[in-house]
Design a protein around this motif. Structure first.
Motif, PDB file in Angstrom:
ATOM      1  N   HIS A  27       0.739  -1.326   0.298  1.00 35.39           N
ATOM      2  CA  HIS A  27       0.388   0.135   0.109  1.00 35.39           C
ATOM      3  C   HIS A  27       0.807   1.042   0.067  1.00 35.39           C
ATOM      4  N   GLY A  28       2.695   1.294   0.444  1.00 35.44           N
ATOM      5  CA  GLY A  28       2.682   2.038   0.400  1.00 35.44           C
ATOM      6  C   GLY A  28       4.002   2.798  -0.463  1.00 35.44           C
ATOM      7  N   ALA A  29       3.862   1.586  -1.854  1.00 44.68           N
ATOM      8  CA  ALA A  29       4.617   1.844  -2.752  1.00 44.68           C
ATOM      9  C   ALA A  29       3.798   1.936  -3.766  1.00 44.68           C
ATOM     10  N   ARG A  30       3.798   2.392  -4.535  1.00 41.53           N
ATOM     11  CA  ARG A  30       3.297   3.373  -5.811  1.00 41.53           C
ATOM     12  C   ARG A  30       4.160   3.219  -7.232  1.00 41.53           C
ATOM     13  N   ALA A  31       4.324   2.773  -7.856  1.00 40.96           N
ATOM     14  CA  ALA A  31       5.432   2.540  -9.231  1.00 40.96           C
ATOM     15  C   ALA A  31       5.236   4.035  -9.623  1.00 40.96           C
ATOM     16  N   PRO A  32       6.210   4.674 -10.137  1.00 38.30           N
ATOM     17  CA  PRO A  32       7.844   3.819 -10.167  1.00 38.30           C
ATOM     18  C   PRO A  32       8.634   4.129  -8.816  1.00 38.30           C
ATOM     19  N   ARG A  33       8.220   4.361  -8.101  1.00 41.63           N
ATOM     20  CA  ARG A  33       8.588   4.399  -6.848  1.00 41.63           C
ATOM     21  C   ARG A  33       9.938   3.530  -6.672  1.00 41.63           C
ATOM     22  N   PRO A  34      10.936   4.085  -5.941  1.00 40.58           N
ATOM     23  CA  PRO A  34      11.318   2.205  -5.716  1.00 40.58           C
ATOM     24  C   PRO A  34      11.186   2.497  -3.629  1.00 40.58           C
ATOM     25  N   ALA A  35      11.660   0.686  -3.881  1.00 39.91           N
ATOM     26  CA  ALA A  35      11.705   0.571  -2.273  1.00 39.91           C
ATOM     27  C   ALA A  35      12.931   0.605  -1.145  1.00 39.91           C
ATOM     28  N   ILE A  36      12.416   1.627  -0.999  1.00 44.53           N
ATOM     29  CA  ILE A  36      13.968   2.027   0.790  1.00 44.53           C
ATOM     30  C   ILE A  36      14.281   0.625   1.385  1.00 44.53           C
ATOM     31  N   VAL A  37      15.437   0.766   1.459  1.00 43.96           N
ATOM     32  CA  VAL A  37      16.152  -0.014   2.583  1.00 43.96           C
ATOM     33  C   VAL A  37      16.907   1.304   3.342  1.00 43.96           C
ATOM     34  N   VAL A  90      23.660  -5.681   2.851  1.00 46.44           N
ATOM     35  CA  VAL A  90      22.485  -5.046   2.767  1.00 46.44           C
ATOM     36  C   VAL A  90      22.333  -5.025   0.542  1.00 46.44           C
ATOM     37  N   VAL A  91      23.641  -5.435   0.267  1.00 46.96           N
ATOM     38  CA  VAL A  91      23.287  -6.148  -1.843  1.00 46.96           C
ATOM     39  C   VAL A  91      22.623  -8.093  -1.047  1.00 46.96           C
ATOM     40  N   ALA A  92      22.705  -8.603  -0.742  1.00 49.27           N
ATOM     41  CA  ALA A  92      22.028  -9.896  -0.016  1.00 49.27           C
ATOM     42  C   ALA A  92      20.943 -10.124   0.510  1.00 49.27           C
ATOM     43  N   LEU A  93      20.812  -8.994   0.807  1.00 51.59           N
ATOM     44  CA  LEU A  93      19.443  -8.516   1.724  1.00 51.59           C
ATOM     45  C   LEU A  93      18.903  -7.747   0.698  1.00 51.59           C
ATOM     46  N   THR A  94      18.928  -7.305  -0.019  1.00 51.98           N
ATOM     47  CA  THR A  94      18.007  -6.900  -1.579  1.00 51.98           C
ATOM     48  C   THR A  94      17.931  -7.958  -2.259  1.00 51.98           C
ATOM     49  N   ALA A  95      18.787  -8.219  -2.297  1.00 49.94           N
ATOM     50  CA  ALA A  95      18.489 -10.161  -3.236  1.00 49.94           C
ATOM     51  C   ALA A  95      17.611 -10.682  -2.847  1.00 49.94           C
ATOM     52  N   ALA A  96      17.355 -11.013  -1.231  1.00 51.08           N
ATOM     53  CA  ALA A  96      16.634 -12.087  -1.307  1.00 51.08           C
ATOM     54  C   ALA A  96      15.893 -11.700  -0.836  1.00 51.08           C
ATOM     55  N   LEU A  97      15.331 -10.313  -0.779  1.00 49.28           N
ATOM     56  CA  LEU A  97      13.563  -9.158  -0.810  1.00 49.28           C
ATOM     57  C   LEU A  97      13.292  -9.325  -2.055  1.00 49.28           C
ATOM     58  N   GLY A  98      14.137  -9.827  -2.870  1.00 55.05           N
ATOM     59  CA  GLY A  98      13.304  -9.836  -4.322  1.00 55.05           C
ATOM     60  C   GLY A  98      12.768  -7.944  -5.265  1.00 55.05           C
ATOM     61  N   LEU A  99      14.006  -6.777  -3.912  1.00 57.73           N
ATOM     62  CA  LEU A  99      13.832  -6.068  -4.674  1.00 57.73           C
ATOM     63  C   LEU A  99      13.707  -5.542  -5.850  1.00 57.73           C
ATOM     64  N   HIS A 123      21.798  -4.974  -8.357  1.00 61.89           N
ATOM     65  CA  HIS A 123      20.820  -5.225  -9.630  1.00 61.89           C
ATOM     66  C   HIS A 123      19.391  -3.810  -8.705  1.00 61.89           C
ATOM     67  N   GLY A 124      19.044  -3.510  -9.686  1.00 62.83           N
ATOM     68  CA  GLY A 124      17.984  -2.648  -9.034  1.00 62.83           C
ATOM     69  C   GLY A 124      18.142  -0.640  -8.426  1.00 62.83           C
ATOM     70  N   LEU A 125      19.174  -1.030  -8.249  1.00 62.43           N
ATOM     71  CA  LEU A 125      19.786   0.393  -6.825  1.00 62.43           C
ATOM     72  C   LEU A 125      19.371   1.235  -7.891  1.00 62.43           C
ATOM     73  N   ALA A 126      19.256   2.687  -7.536  1.00 60.10           N
ATOM     74  CA  ALA A 126      18.993   3.618  -8.097  1.00 60.10           C
ATOM     75  C   ALA A 126      18.660   4.839  -7.596  1.00 60.10           C
ATOM     76  N   SER A 127      19.068   4.592  -6.678  1.00 57.46           N
ATOM     77  CA  SER A 127      19.775   6.196  -5.703  1.00 57.46           C
ATOM     78  C   SER A 127      20.573   5.762  -4.439  1.00 57.46           C
ATOM     79  N   VAL A 128      21.240   6.732  -4.136  1.00 54.72           N
ATOM     80  CA  VAL A 128      21.157   6.531  -2.512  1.00 54.72           C
ATOM     81  C   VAL A 128      21.999   8.139  -1.765  1.00 54.72           C
ATOM     82  N   VAL A 129      21.120   8.164  -0.310  1.00 50.44           N
ATOM     83  CA  VAL A 129      21.095   9.172   0.602  1.00 50.44           C
ATOM     84  C   VAL A 129      21.668   8.879   1.690  1.00 50.44           C
ATOM     85  N   LEU A 130      22.733   9.665   1.695  1.00 46.46           N
ATOM     86  CA  LEU A 130      24.123   9.339   2.810  1.00 46.46           C
ATOM     87  C   LEU A 130      24.137  10.663   3.665  1.00 46.46           C
TER      88      LEU A 130
END
Length: 280
Positions: A27-37, A90-99, A123-130
């Motif tokens: 319900h919180g994700a609306r295409a084309p918005r990325p998932a957030i880790v 973090v990379v493995a988590l993203t893959a395991a969750l299928g994001l 795969h699928g990394l759109a951006s980074v916030v530091l």
């Protein structure tokens, strides 16, 4: 507004148990918005960033991570607590969750992890916030947060303490915020914290940031002396496309000090603006 919290869960990824809290879900994700880790800092279990997850979850499918050695993720005498291992998590988590599409949002230590993870070009990394990353490193000034602050507060939490016990360490926080820290700080493995703190001075964050190949946003605190103007200038010279927002009236723990300024700093960088906290 109803809570965006969905559930907490564990996943086997990069050879360890990784625990996360999910906000927003479908319900919180609306295409084309990325998932957030969302990757918290050196002594911040995921639950202590839950109030931030609630806000992110209104617009994004959001996963707040317990970094190894913190919260309910794996911890042990022989676990590798290096920056590389944390980035691989973090990379493995993203893959395991299928994001399929994801943005890494990291605070302090978490920002250093996010930058290193981004260099793996997952795969699928759109951006980074530091967010207020320690810019200390070889040949640079020391990180302004001193080790006894972490070690002493963790020892107090392991012995058993409450919000009043945390007041000496977090005097500007609310009773509820200090109580939550008192409840969960004992889950931070001292070995993990010592290794990460040492890494603040042996790993060169600037070198990682200079190699970013995805859109990046640097959010810094006006106070706290973690990221100075000259540090921002150096980072932006190396990565000219890096955006920067300095949040006024805030120390290193930005959303605790100025929540509205923190959420406003993201603008539409992630694909949609973040609203602030809602009174209930």
């Amino acid at each position: 507004m109803p809570s965006t919290f969905q559930y907490g869960a564990n996943v086997a990824a990069n050879g360890i148990r990784q625990h996360y809290l999910r906000y927003g879900g479908a319900h919180g994700a609306r295409a084309p918005r990325p998932a957030i880790v969302l990757i918290p800092g050196i002594t911040s279990p995921a639950v202590t960033w839950g109030f931030v997850g609630e806000v992110f979850g209104r617009e994004f499918d959001t996963y707040v991570l317990d970094v190894r050695g913190r919260g309910l993720s794996s911890a042990s005498d022989d676990l590798d607590y290096s920056l590389d291992a944390q980035a691989d998590d973090v990379v493995a988590l993203t893959a395991a969750l299928g994001l399929a599409r994801v943005a890494f949002v990291g605070h302090s230590m978490g920002a250093r992890i996010a930058a290193r993870a981004a260099l793996r070009e997952p795969h699928g990394l759109a951006s980074v916030v530091l967010i207020d990353p320690p810019v200390s490193g070889p040949g640079r000034r020391e990180y302004p947060g001193k080790l006894p602050w972490y070690v002493d507060s963790m020892a107090l939490a392991r012995a058993g303490t409450d919000a009043e016990g945390m007041r000496a360490f977090c005097p500007t926080w609310t009773h509820e915020e200090r109580a939550l820290r008192a409840e969960w700080l004992h889950t931070c493995d001292e070995r993990a914290v010592l290794a990460s703190y040492e890494g603040f001075h042996t790993e060169d964050f600037h070198a990682d940031a200079a190699q970013l190949r995805v859109p990046s946003l640097l959010i810094t605190a006006q106070n706290g002396d973690v990221v100075r103007d000259e540090d921002v200038a150096e980072l932006q010279r190396a990565t000219p496309a890096m955006r920067h927002v300095r949040v006024p009236n805030a120390g290193h723990m930005i959303p605790w000090d100025n929540a509205a300024g923190f959420y406003a700093a993201f603008g539409d960088f992630l694909g949609a603006p973040l609203g602030g906290p809602v009174a209930v």
